[in-house]
Design a protein around this motif. Structure first.
Motif, mmCIF file in Angstrom:
data_model
loop_
_atom_site.group_PDB
_atom_site.id
_atom_site.type_symbol
_atom_site.label_atom_id
_atom_site.label_comp_id
_atom_site.label_asym_id
_atom_site.label_seq_id
_atom_site.Cartn_x
_atom_site.Cartn_y
_atom_site.Cartn_z
ATOM 1 N N TYR A 114 -9.138 -1.197 -5.108
ATOM 2 C CA TYR A 114 -8.947 -1.604 -3.716
ATOM 3 C C TYR A 114 -7.925 -2.741 -3.651
ATOM 4 C CZ TYR A 114 -13.084 1.076 -2.374
ATOM 5 O OH TYR A 114 -13.982 2.095 -2.137
ATOM 6 N N ILE B 167 0.852 -1.203 0.000
ATOM 7 C CA ILE B 167 0.000 0.000 0.000
ATOM 8 C C ILE B 167 0.882 1.245 0.000
ATOM 9 C CG2 ILE B 167 -1.466 1.381 1.522
ATOM 10 C CD1 ILE B 167 -3.113 -0.435 -0.129
ATOM 11 N N ASN B 168 1.922 1.247 0.823
ATOM 12 C CA ASN B 168 2.855 2.380 0.834
ATOM 13 C C ASN B 168 3.556 2.523 -0.520
ATOM 14 O OD1 ASN B 168 3.528 3.829 3.655
ATOM 15 N ND2 ASN B 168 2.781 1.747 4.035
ATOM 16 N N HIS C 55 -14.645 3.680 -4.576
ATOM 17 C CA HIS C 55 -13.447 3.957 -5.370
ATOM 18 C C HIS C 55 -13.252 2.881 -6.438
ATOM 19 C CE1 HIS C 55 -12.375 7.092 -2.513
ATOM 20 N NE2 HIS C 55 -12.593 6.229 -1.530
ATOM 21 N N ASN D 63 0.836 3.735 -3.399
ATOM 22 C CA ASN D 63 0.331 5.100 -3.243
ATOM 23 C C ASN D 63 1.359 6.181 -3.575
ATOM 24 O OD1 ASN D 63 -2.372 4.657 -2.615
ATOM 25 N ND2 ASN D 63 -1.899 4.220 -0.467
ATOM 26 N N LYS D 64 2.587 5.763 -3.875
ATOM 27 C CA LYS D 64 3.561 6.739 -4.373
ATOM 28 C C LYS D 64 3.218 7.177 -5.796
ATOM 29 C CE LYS D 64 7.391 4.725 -1.713
ATOM 30 N NZ LYS D 64 8.656 3.955 -1.823
ATOM 31 N N GLN E 180 -0.070 5.992 -7.582
ATOM 32 C CA GLN E 180 -1.497 6.020 -7.908
ATOM 33 C C GLN E 180 -2.316 5.741 -6.655
ATOM 34 O OE1 GLN E 180 -0.927 2.347 -10.565
ATOM 35 N NE2 GLN E 180 -3.095 2.241 -10.077
ATOM 36 N N GLU E 181 -3.591 6.024 -6.748
ATOM 37 C CA GLU E 181 -4.470 5.918 -5.585
ATOM 38 C C GLU E 181 -4.967 4.482 -5.426
ATOM 39 O OE1 GLU E 181 -8.424 8.142 -3.736
ATOM 40 O OE2 GLU E 181 -8.009 8.227 -5.891
ATOM 41 N N ALA E 182 -4.725 3.909 -4.270
ATOM 42 C CA ALA E 182 -5.223 2.576 -3.939
ATOM 43 C C ALA E 182 -5.797 2.616 -2.529
ATOM 44 C CB ALA E 182 -4.104 1.547 -4.017
ATOM 45 N N HIS E 183 -6.886 1.896 -2.320
ATOM 46 C CA HIS E 183 -7.578 1.912 -1.031
ATOM 47 C C HIS E 183 -7.547 0.516 -0.419
ATOM 48 C CE1 HIS E 183 -9.174 6.010 -1.623
ATOM 49 N NE2 HIS E 183 -9.121 5.662 -2.907
ATOM 50 N N SER E 184 -7.355 0.502 0.879
ATOM 51 C CA SER E 184 -7.141 -0.746 1.596
ATOM 52 C C SER E 184 -8.457 -1.322 2.113
ATOM 53 C CB SER E 184 -6.186 -0.494 2.768
ATOM 54 O OG SER E 184 -6.022 -1.666 3.528
#
Length: 847
Positions: free
Chosen positions: A175, A121-122, A172, A125-126, A128-132
């Motif tokens: 995920y 996740i870290n 979103h 997210n550098k 593009q947008e990703a949701h956990s």
């Protein structure tokens, strides 16, 4: 926002490097551009779960080794280690516990998925947008699970159905969710069992009403057999859910059967894809791919199967007798695989993949069954399973193959009532032979099917950007070998430059400080000289081998020798120590009974890691069924004794087997041996043994040396003062040797062809002893079309004198020269004068 979902699952080997994530995120982007929302389910980074399991298996802390692994991952992904502070604290707490209950085991084993999730996740997210997503918020186990508590926690099941209300919570496009774990009704962590991330993806696809599931792994899809054993195995492009479940349950490792059922019940297609080759077609599972005609789609083999035969006249017409028998298995938590019944006998199989079959457990099983019946336990068996549709309609063809094994023991055969599989349980050393013969007759020889893709060997050849596999040394020097055979056959011929190339490859393992060649593989003097001249030490197991070494090297170099005997007379140890040869001890009774021999000496201890590896039980050199090594439980007592007797332990050694292709094997051995440092504080050497697998068949990919070196470098970072040693034997010399023999006779018995050679098991016993596979060709007619199959046999008066079964061959005549490849190891060194026939002589190829 669209309600169309796709669920993509990526396994541990696919998520372990930033480079691989470029491919993964490209697949996510492609799906989003096609108008889909994406849920990405991932496993733990490769090797983490296996490392965590060591805590449960041994009770010893694994904190330091895993902390080092996490540090390496954090550096690779450019993520601060401070992100994992709480995770490391939890891991430390769990590792400090002497015993873990079921829920604590679930917390420990799911730790790999959780830290992998935080890592990626870290990383994602550098850019593009990703949701956990937390799987415990979505997946809850069923409350009507009546299995034992251990299974309910560590192999849990969930009941899922399409849930629009939950879908509404997701706003979103992309995920990410860790797989493998879920929650029980009280919110506690539970696991979804082996390959649980596949199951997580299937459950989530049902909840989201996804249009499809993509299982991304490191192979091209499901094959008709294990391609490492049968390179002619075909890629299965299309399968029904039922066939796929049967293949998975009978030994296929690409997808777990539990993950198929939810998709099948909700008609969600499953696409199996290769993350290393996204453009490859893969395998698709759908209802509409159900077959209409009789066929066999796969031949699978499962080794390390144990049979339990239960005999009693009291079971005849006795209501409830079977129930009483199986209650014993339930109480011991043993999962029964196959069942065969007669009027007074029931025989079942226990699969080691689903059961912990220690001698204690088997003894307890026998004791509890004894009041009910006479019990016989048969270990070291294998199950060969045919999977397809209406298999009974192919009974005549199957019977013709099985008939050739009439002189071998087929313990049980079972056939499912749905006519989707048939299984034969045989001795382990016969299983691969039977599987190859069945695959040849039922798949390879039959007309091509439109649901079959290319063979595994063809795929490998394509990846090398050529229609043919790179020629071997013996193909390049065919005529010279034919000339040698005319004068000297039967003969072994060794190509020394091939050995040099293998040594160069071995030296690419920069993590290893010293290599020792296990000379029992090939002790020919010119071979030994070439290896010694290139800076490789020599490992010996007998005084005769020591003498051979001293014939080709100065006595001043005796420090480059290792002596690793097994159940040898004490005088042999004395002789080696007197000559200054580093000696390995693998039985503590030697030190207890003869302390005067070892006082003031430095020796290496060979330990038993408790489990072996390799293609056959005779090459697995660890575990309670192996005669090698000192059990870990003996170390505290032994350390005290050595200290009292002034016996110096300078190194620790373990060797698990031969023909190993899992690059993590040697890192696991190193970490196992490192646990012994707490008892022997003067140890400066860790010897991880050998057993490096080779490319046995045309098209094999072989061992990943880069990954092997990286895994050992990780170990070296944690233990910088330790020297790493390695003892490869067969890897160095197997490819260098060929066995040449003239054809004496040919024969046809019905549809079975035979090609007889002038030598057999007296020269090469590996096929008879191990069921080993060697490539066999008619060198005289190398370019001719293979138009029939034959068993390649020798002249020995033994039915087991078979060098190859059902090999494709051209029309062959007496006088033709047959070549058997990869015989540079354990060929001449294991030869005999059985039947008073001289074995093949040894020659060096000189261009």
């Amino acid at each position: 926002m669209t309600s169309r979902w796709r669920v993509l699952k990526f396994g541990g080997s696919s998520v372990s490097t930033p480079e691989q994530w470029q491919t993964i995120l490209q697949q996510v982007t492609d799906n989003i551009h096609q108008g889909y929302r994406v849920l990405l389910v991932h496993s733990a980074c490769y090797g983490l779960t296996n490392a965590l399991e060591e805590k449960i298996k041994t009770g010893h802390s694994v904190y330091k080794s895993i902390e080092q692994r996490l540090n390496t991952l954090a550096q690779d992904f450019a993520v601060s280690i401070d992100v994992f502070t709480e995770d490391l604290q939890q891991l430390h707490q769990l590792c400090e516990l002497s015993e873990l209950n079921n829920y604590q085991q679930a917390e420990l084993l799911s730790w790999g998925e959780r830290i992998t999730h935080r890592l990626i996740i870290n990383h994602i997210n550098k850019t593009q947008e990703a949701h956990s997503l937390n799987p415990k918020d979505w997946l809850t186990t069923t409350v009507d699970d009546h299995r034992n508590p251990h299974s309910r926690v560590l192999s849990a099941k969930c009941q899922v159905q399409n849930n629009p209300q939950l879908q509404d919570k997701l706003q979103h496009q992309f995920y990410v969710m860790p797989g493998f774990f879920a929650a029980d009704e009280s919110g506690r962590t539970v696991l979804l069992g082996r390959s649980g991330s596949d199951t997580s993806a299937a459950y989530m696809a049902v909840l989201l009403n996804a249009e499809r599931i993509e299982i991304w792994t490191d192979v091209d899809g499901i094959f008709s057999a294990n391609p490492h054993q049968i390179p002619e195995a075909k890629l299965l492009l299309r399968l029904s859910y039922q066939e796929a479940r049967e293949i998975a349950a009978s030994g296929g490792t690409v997808i777990h059967p539990r993950s198929i059922l939810p998709a099948e019940q909700n008609n969600i297609p499953i696409y199996i894809k290769n993350s290393l080759r996204p453009e490859a077609p893969g395998t698709i599972l759908k209802h509409e791919f159900s077959p209409k005609k009789p066929r066999v789609s796969a031949v699978n083999t499962r080794h390390q199967v144990t049979l339990v035969s239960m005999e009693s006249v009291n079971m005849w017409h006795q209501a409830g007798f079977i129930s009483d028998l199986f209650a014993v298995y339930k109480d011991l938590g043993l999962s029964v695989d196959l069942i065969s019944t007669a009027q007074t006998n029931v025989t079942i199989s226990l699969d080691a993949a689903d059961n912990v079959l220690t001698p204690y457990i088997l003894a307890k099983l026998k004791d509890q069954l004894a009041p009910l019946c006479d019990v016989t336990i048969i270990a070291n068996c294998s199950a060969v399973t045919l999977v397809g549709y209406r298999i009974r309609a192919m009974a005549d063809t199957i019977a013709s193959v099985v008939a050739t094994f009439a002189d071998q023991r087929i313990y049980i055969t079972t056939q499912s009532t749905n006519d989707l599989n048939q299984t034969f349980v045989v001795d382990e050393d016969q299983a691969d032979k039977l599987a190859r013969a069945l695959h040849e007759v039922l798949i390879t020889r039959l007309p091509e099917r439109d649901d079959f893709g290319p063979s595994w060997a063809d795929l490998v050849a394509r990846r090398s950007k050529t229609k043919t596999i790179t020629q071997t040394w013996w193909q390049q020097n065919r005529q010279q070998l034919l000339d040698l055979a005319q004068q000297h056959s039967p003969c072994y011929v060794y190509h020394l430059d091939t050995i040099s190339r293998q040594i160069d490859k071995l030296k690419s393992l920069t993590a290893v400080d010293r290599f020792f060649y296990a000379m029992k593989a090939n002790s020919q003097p010119d071979v030994l000289s070439r290896i010694y001249q290139q800076g490789i030490g020599l490992e010996t197991v007998s005084p005769g081998e020591i003498r051979r070494c001293l014939e080709i090297m100065p006595k001043s170099d005796v420090a480059t020798l290792l002596f690793t005997p097994n159940f040898a007379p004490i005088e042999e140890y004395q002789l080696a120590l007197q000559q200054g040869i580093t000696t390995t001890i693998d039985n503590p009774s030697l030190l207890y009974l003869h302390p005067h021999v070892f006082q003031n000496q430095s020796v290496i201890l060979r330990l038993d890691p408790g489990h072996g590896s390799g293609h056959h039980r005779y090459v697995r050199t660890a575990g309670e069924q192996s005669k090698f090594g000192i059990p870990e439980s003996e170390l505290p007592k032994l350390a005290t004794w050595c200290q009292q007797q002034n016996i110096h332990i300078c190194g620790l050694h373990a060797h698990t087997g031969s023909g190993i292709l899992d690059h993590q094997n040697w890192q696991r051995i190193a970490h196992f041996l490192a646990r012994g440092l707490r008892y022997f504080t003067d140890v400066r050497i860790i010897n991880v043994g050998g057993g490096l697998g080779i490319k046995e068949n045309p098209g094999d990919t072989g061992l990943n040396f880069s990954a092997l070196n990286k895994s050992l470098l990780e170990f070296k970072k944690q233990y910088p003062s330790i020297e790493l040693w390695m003892e490869p034997g067969r890897f160095l010399v197997a490819h260098s040797g060929v066995l040449l023999a003239k054809v004496t006779q040919t024969k046809l018995k019905g549809n079975q062809g035979y090609i007889g050679l002038e030598t057999g098991m007296n020269s090469l016993i590996r096929p008879a002893l191990y069921g080993a596979w060697h490539n066999i060709v008619n060198l005289s007619r190398l370019d001719a079309v293979c138009n029939y199959t034959a068993n390649i046999v020798g002249p020995m008066c033994e039915s087991g004198d078979i060098l190859g079964i059902d090999r494709p061959m051209p029309d062959t005549q007496a006088g033709d020269v047959v070549l058997i490849a990869n015989t540079g190891a354990y060929g001449a060194t294991m030869a005999s004068r059985y039947n008073l026939r001289e074995p093949a002589q040894e020659l060096i190829f000189r261009a």
